[in-house]
Design a protein around this motif. Structure first.
Motif, PDB file in Angstrom:
ATOM      1  N   ASP A 100      15.028  -6.781  -5.265  1.00 30.94           N
ATOM      2  CA  ASP A 100      13.990  -7.735  -4.845  1.00 30.94           C
ATOM      3  C   ASP A 100      13.519  -7.423  -3.438  1.00 30.94           C
ATOM      4  OD1 ASP A 100      14.235  -9.275  -7.246  1.00 30.94           O
ATOM      5  OD2 ASP A 100      16.011 -10.228  -6.399  1.00 30.94           O
ATOM      6  N   LYS A 101      14.469  -7.151  -2.536  1.00 33.82           N
ATOM      7  CA  LYS A 101      14.101  -6.865  -1.147  1.00 33.82           C
ATOM      8  C   LYS A 101      13.215  -5.638  -1.054  1.00 33.82           C
ATOM      9  CE  LYS A 101      13.763  -6.893   3.222  1.00 33.82           C
ATOM     10  NZ  LYS A 101      12.767  -7.803   3.813  1.00 33.82           N
ATOM     11  N   ARG A 102      13.618  -4.571  -1.731  1.00 34.10           N
ATOM     12  CA  ARG A 102      12.840  -3.337  -1.678  1.00 34.10           C
ATOM     13  C   ARG A 102      11.475  -3.514  -2.337  1.00 34.10           C
ATOM     14  NH1 ARG A 102      18.031   0.587  -3.133  1.00 34.10           N
ATOM     15  NH2 ARG A 102      18.992   0.413  -1.063  1.00 34.10           N
ATOM     16  N   ARG A 103      11.450  -4.209  -3.450  1.00 29.22           N
ATOM     17  CA  ARG A 103      10.170  -4.467  -4.133  1.00 29.22           C
ATOM     18  C   ARG A 103       9.240  -5.274  -3.238  1.00 29.22           C
ATOM     19  NH1 ARG A 103      12.088  -7.328  -7.925  1.00 29.22           N
ATOM     20  NH2 ARG A 103      12.646  -5.610  -9.323  1.00 29.22           N
ATOM     21  N   ASN A 104       9.771  -6.313  -2.607  1.00 28.90           N
ATOM     22  CA  ASN A 104       8.953  -7.141  -1.718  1.00 28.90           C
ATOM     23  C   ASN A 104       8.403  -6.319  -0.554  1.00 28.90           C
ATOM     24  OD1 ASN A 104       9.612  -9.289  -3.349  1.00 28.90           O
ATOM     25  ND2 ASN A 104      11.171 -10.124  -1.988  1.00 28.90           N
ATOM     26  N   SER A 105       9.235  -5.418  -0.006  1.00 28.12           N
ATOM     27  CA  SER A 105       8.801  -4.605   1.132  1.00 28.12           C
ATOM     28  C   SER A 105       7.748  -3.581   0.717  1.00 28.12           C
ATOM     29  CB  SER A 105      10.003  -3.901   1.769  1.00 28.12           C
ATOM     30  OG  SER A 105      10.903  -4.845   2.318  1.00 28.12           O
ATOM     31  N   ILE A 106       7.902  -3.028  -0.474  1.00 28.11           N
ATOM     32  CA  ILE A 106       6.911  -2.068  -0.972  1.00 28.11           C
ATOM     33  C   ILE A 106       5.541  -2.722  -1.100  1.00 28.11           C
ATOM     34  CG2 ILE A 106       6.217  -0.734  -3.021  1.00 28.11           C
ATOM     35  CD1 ILE A 106       9.251  -0.223  -3.476  1.00 28.11           C
ATOM     36  N   ASN A 107       5.535  -3.961  -1.530  1.00 25.95           N
ATOM     37  CA  ASN A 107       4.275  -4.624  -1.854  1.00 25.95           C
ATOM     38  C   ASN A 107       3.759  -5.553  -0.760  1.00 25.95           C
ATOM     39  OD1 ASN A 107       4.043  -3.557  -4.605  1.00 25.95           O
ATOM     40  ND2 ASN A 107       5.843  -4.793  -5.046  1.00 25.95           N
ATOM     41  N   ASP A 108       4.367  -5.497   0.424  1.00 23.21           N
ATOM     42  CA  ASP A 108       3.895  -6.358   1.501  1.00 23.21           C
ATOM     43  C   ASP A 108       2.611  -5.784   2.113  1.00 23.21           C
ATOM     44  OD1 ASP A 108       4.546  -4.293   3.298  1.00 23.21           O
ATOM     45  OD2 ASP A 108       6.527  -5.113   3.730  1.00 23.21           O
ATOM     46  N   ASN A 109       2.108  -6.459   3.111  1.00 21.18           N
ATOM     47  CA  ASN A 109       0.872  -6.021   3.771  1.00 21.18           C
ATOM     48  C   ASN A 109       1.141  -5.357   5.123  1.00 21.18           C
ATOM     49  OD1 ASN A 109      -0.949  -7.004   1.749  1.00 21.18           O
ATOM     50  ND2 ASN A 109      -0.555  -9.077   2.484  1.00 21.18           N
ATOM     51  N   LEU A 110       2.396  -4.985   5.379  1.00 20.71           N
ATOM     52  CA  LEU A 110       2.715  -4.338   6.649  1.00 20.71           C
ATOM     53  C   LEU A 110       2.117  -2.934   6.684  1.00 20.71           C
ATOM     54  CD1 LEU A 110       6.443  -5.376   7.174  1.00 20.71           C
ATOM     55  CD2 LEU A 110       4.423  -6.275   8.351  1.00 20.71           C
ATOM     56  N   ASP A 111       1.560  -2.590   7.811  1.00 21.76           N
ATOM     57  CA  ASP A 111       0.884  -1.303   7.967  1.00 21.76           C
ATOM     58  C   ASP A 111       1.896  -0.258   8.429  1.00 21.76           C
ATOM     59  OD1 ASP A 111      -0.986   0.664   8.163  1.00 21.76           O
ATOM     60  OD2 ASP A 111      -1.807  -0.002  10.083  1.00 21.76           O
ATOM     61  N   SER A 112       2.637   0.319   7.483  1.00 24.88           N
ATOM     62  CA  SER A 112       3.626   1.347   7.818  1.00 24.88           C
ATOM     63  C   SER A 112       3.333   2.607   7.024  1.00 24.88           C
ATOM     64  CB  SER A 112       5.046   0.848   7.524  1.00 24.88           C
ATOM     65  OG  SER A 112       5.185   0.469   6.180  1.00 24.88           O
ATOM     66  N   ASP A 113       3.703   3.746   7.600  1.00 23.90           N
ATOM     67  CA  ASP A 113       3.502   5.032   6.941  1.00 23.90           C
ATOM     68  C   ASP A 113       4.660   5.383   6.021  1.00 23.90           C
ATOM     69  OD1 ASP A 113       1.049   5.928   8.496  1.00 23.90           O
ATOM     70  OD2 ASP A 113       2.472   5.613  10.132  1.00 23.90           O
ATOM     71  N   PHE A 114       5.864   5.021   6.470  1.00 19.40           N
ATOM     72  CA  PHE A 114       7.075   5.360   5.725  1.00 19.40           C
ATOM     73  C   PHE A 114       7.965   4.129   5.615  1.00 19.40           C
ATOM     74  CE2 PHE A 114       5.594   9.347   7.462  1.00 19.40           C
ATOM     75  CZ  PHE A 114       5.817  10.267   6.440  1.00 19.40           C
ATOM     76  N   LEU A 115       8.758   4.111   4.548  1.00 21.19           N
ATOM     77  CA  LEU A 115       9.698   3.017   4.331  1.00 21.19           C
ATOM     78  C   LEU A 115      11.084   3.604   4.109  1.00 21.19           C
ATOM     79  CD1 LEU A 115       9.008  -0.176   2.278  1.00 21.19           C
ATOM     80  CD2 LEU A 115      11.221   0.969   2.073  1.00 21.19           C
ATOM     81  N   MET A 116      12.050   3.095   4.839  1.00 22.23           N
ATOM     82  CA  MET A 116      13.431   3.558   4.705  1.00 22.23           C
ATOM     83  C   MET A 116      14.268   2.539   3.958  1.00 22.23           C
ATOM     84  SD  MET A 116      16.406   4.104   7.594  1.00 22.23           S
ATOM     85  CE  MET A 116      15.622   5.390   8.545  1.00 22.23           C
ATOM     86  N   TYR A 117      15.044   3.011   2.964  1.00 17.70           N
ATOM     87  CA  TYR A 117      16.077   2.200   2.350  1.00 17.70           C
ATOM     88  C   TYR A 117      17.346   2.388   3.185  1.00 17.70           C
ATOM     89  CZ  TYR A 117      13.445   1.996  -2.112  1.00 17.70           C
ATOM     90  OH  TYR A 117      12.517   1.790  -3.104  1.00 17.70           O
ATOM     91  N   LEU A 118      17.911   1.302   3.679  1.00 17.00           N
ATOM     92  CA  LEU A 118      19.108   1.418   4.511  1.00 17.00           C
ATOM     93  C   LEU A 118      20.125   0.346   4.129  1.00 17.00           C
ATOM     94  CD1 LEU A 118      20.232   3.163   6.768  1.00 17.00           C
ATOM     95  CD2 LEU A 118      19.248   1.578   8.423  1.00 17.00           C
ATOM     96  N   ASP A 119      21.272   0.804   3.626  1.00 18.53           N
ATOM     97  CA  ASP A 119      22.367  -0.107   3.289  1.00 18.53           C
ATOM     98  C   ASP A 119      23.224  -0.363   4.526  1.00 18.53           C
ATOM     99  OD1 ASP A 119      21.533  -0.188   0.675  1.00 18.53           O
ATOM    100  OD2 ASP A 119      22.989   1.294  -0.039  1.00 18.53           O
ATOM    101  N   LEU A 120      23.885  -1.493   4.521  1.00 17.99           N
ATOM    102  CA  LEU A 120      24.637  -1.912   5.704  1.00 17.99           C
ATOM    103  C   LEU A 120      25.979  -1.211   5.860  1.00 17.99           C
ATOM    104  CD1 LEU A 120      23.769  -5.689   5.532  1.00 17.99           C
ATOM    105  CD2 LEU A 120      23.120  -4.131   7.354  1.00 17.99           C
ATOM    106  N   ASP A 121      26.414  -0.483   4.842  1.00 18.01           N
ATOM    107  CA  ASP A 121      27.711   0.197   4.941  1.00 18.01           C
ATOM    108  C   ASP A 121      27.557   1.699   5.150  1.00 18.01           C
ATOM    109  OD1 ASP A 121      26.721   0.771   2.443  1.00 18.01           O
ATOM    110  OD2 ASP A 121      28.598   0.386   1.361  1.00 18.01           O
ATOM    111  N   VAL A 122      26.381   2.145   5.627  1.00 15.85           N
ATOM    112  CA  VAL A 122      26.196   3.569   5.885  1.00 15.85           C
ATOM    113  C   VAL A 122      26.250   3.845   7.393  1.00 15.85           C
ATOM    114  CG1 VAL A 122      24.831   3.938   3.795  1.00 15.85           C
ATOM    115  CG2 VAL A 122      23.678   3.482   5.959  1.00 15.85           C
ATOM    116  N   TYR A 123      26.692   5.046   7.721  1.00 11.76           N
ATOM    117  CA  TYR A 123      26.764   5.511   9.103  1.00 11.76           C
ATOM    118  C   TYR A 123      25.943   6.793   9.195  1.00 11.76           C
ATOM    119  CZ  TYR A 123      30.551   2.195  10.025  1.00 11.76           C
ATOM    120  OH  TYR A 123      31.286   1.046  10.192  1.00 11.76           O
ATOM    121  N   PHE A 124      25.133   6.893  10.236  1.00  9.68           N
ATOM    122  CA  PHE A 124      24.274   8.054  10.414  1.00  9.68           C
ATOM    123  C   PHE A 124      24.325   8.479  11.882  1.00  9.68           C
ATOM    124  CE2 PHE A 124      21.840   4.177  10.874  1.00  9.68           C
ATOM    125  CZ  PHE A 124      21.202   4.353  12.092  1.00  9.68           C
TER     126      PHE A 124
END
Length: 314
Positions: A100-124
């Motif tokens: 739901d979160k990712r779907r909502n973000s994909i279809n929002d009206n925010l003017d972004s070029d790229f979208l990152m999926y980021l889980d809370l248990d990842v380290y980078f």
């Protein structure tokens, strides 16, 4: 060469109450990474705190939801380094899970070029944004996916993403690696001049492991509503992207070599959770498998039909 315009990256995060400290850690890591590329990228933090009673019985919990609301709002205020913050709280069926979160973000009206999926248990590694900004200036594809490397995962199909230093490890290795090692791996890669970019085929990625998509790609593929709130969203996007590639669409997946993303399998919230005796967390029991099983059943039922519809569209 690609477009030199400063790109806007929208980082999409779904947070359950028990993950609130992980959210704070992740935002701190993003902030540290940003200052390597200050004023070279615009970051939108797009975060939903899921307080739905489907997961938490607040009447039986020893900590009130107001505690998590206050902490969530403080994290929002503290992150004043971003281009924009979109911190919202869900207590209804609008956002029951990561799909739901990712779907909502994909279809929002925010003017972004790229979208990152980021889980809370990842380290980078903190150096990730440095390579990312350089790649942004070079990308010419209309549709693109960018991923960090991984360590050896479940089977050989993941080898295209695996860092060369871990390719000979066994398939259980990822469960034991200390996730805090990511910056040392990146530093060693930098010293050895081994931070590069490669293109992989077929396209392969796992959900919220610092994967970045051109937003027009996600809007073209999307996450069907029939897949429900949890399960198979990354598989759907991955398979759809591979079909697009086969059909001749201008799409590539770029991997940032020498920069490894590690999922925290060593210190999980099921073993290290300060809230487990204070929250009546229904999604926590049996490591959340029951809830995920129910959600995935809906995804599996509708997956093939949705994929067929997409293939027919292209």
């Amino acid at each position: 060469m690609g477009d030199n315009k400063i790109k806007t990256l929208q980082i999409t995060i779904h947070c359950l109450p028990r993950e609130i400290d992980q959210l704070e850690r992740l935002c701190n890591s993003l902030r540290e990474s940003y200052f390597f590329v200050e004023d070279q990228i615009n970051i939108i933090l797009d975060v939903t705190l899921n307080l739905n009673e489907y997961f938490i019985d607040w009447n039986k919990s020893k900590i009130s939801k107001e505690f998590f609301i206050d902490k969530f709002n403080n994290i929002d205020k503290f992150n004043d380094w971003t281009y924009k913050n979109v911190f919202d709280i869900s207590e209804d069926n609008n956002c029951l899970g990561i799909n739901d979160k990712r779907r909502n973000s994909i279809n929002d009206n925010l003017d972004s070029d790229f979208l990152m999926y980021l889980d809370l248990d990842v380290y980078f590694p903190n150096l990730s944004f440095t390579s990312l900004v350089q790649l942004f200036s070079q990308i010419e594809n209309k549709y693109s996916i960018i991923s960090l490397e991984t360590v050896r995962l479940w089977d050989n199909s993941w080898d295209g993403l695996t860092n060369k230093n871990y390719i000979k490890e066994d398939h259980e290795f990822f469960k034991t690696l200390d996730p805090y090692r990511v910056n040392k791996i990146a530093f060693d890669s930098l010293v050895s001049n081994e931070i590069n970019i490669r293109i992989i085929n077929p396209i392969k990625f796992g959900g919220g492991w610092f994967n970045i998509f051109s937003k027009n790609l996600l809007r073209f593929i999307n996450i069907p509503v029939s897949l429900g709130s949890y399960g198979l969203d990354d598989t759907f996007v991955m398979m759809a992207a591979n079909y697009m590639k086969q059909k001749g669409y201008d799409i590539n997946q770029f991997v940032l070599e020498g920069l490894v993303c590690i999922e925290n399998n060593r210190y999980t919230l099921y073993d290290y959770n300060p809230y487990k005796n204070f929250l009546e967390d229904k999604s926590f029991s049996n490591k959340g498998r029951e809830f995920k099983k129910q959600s995935k059943e809906k995804s599996h039922i509708n997956f093939n039909n949705e994929l067929k519809k997409f293939i027919d569209k292209i």
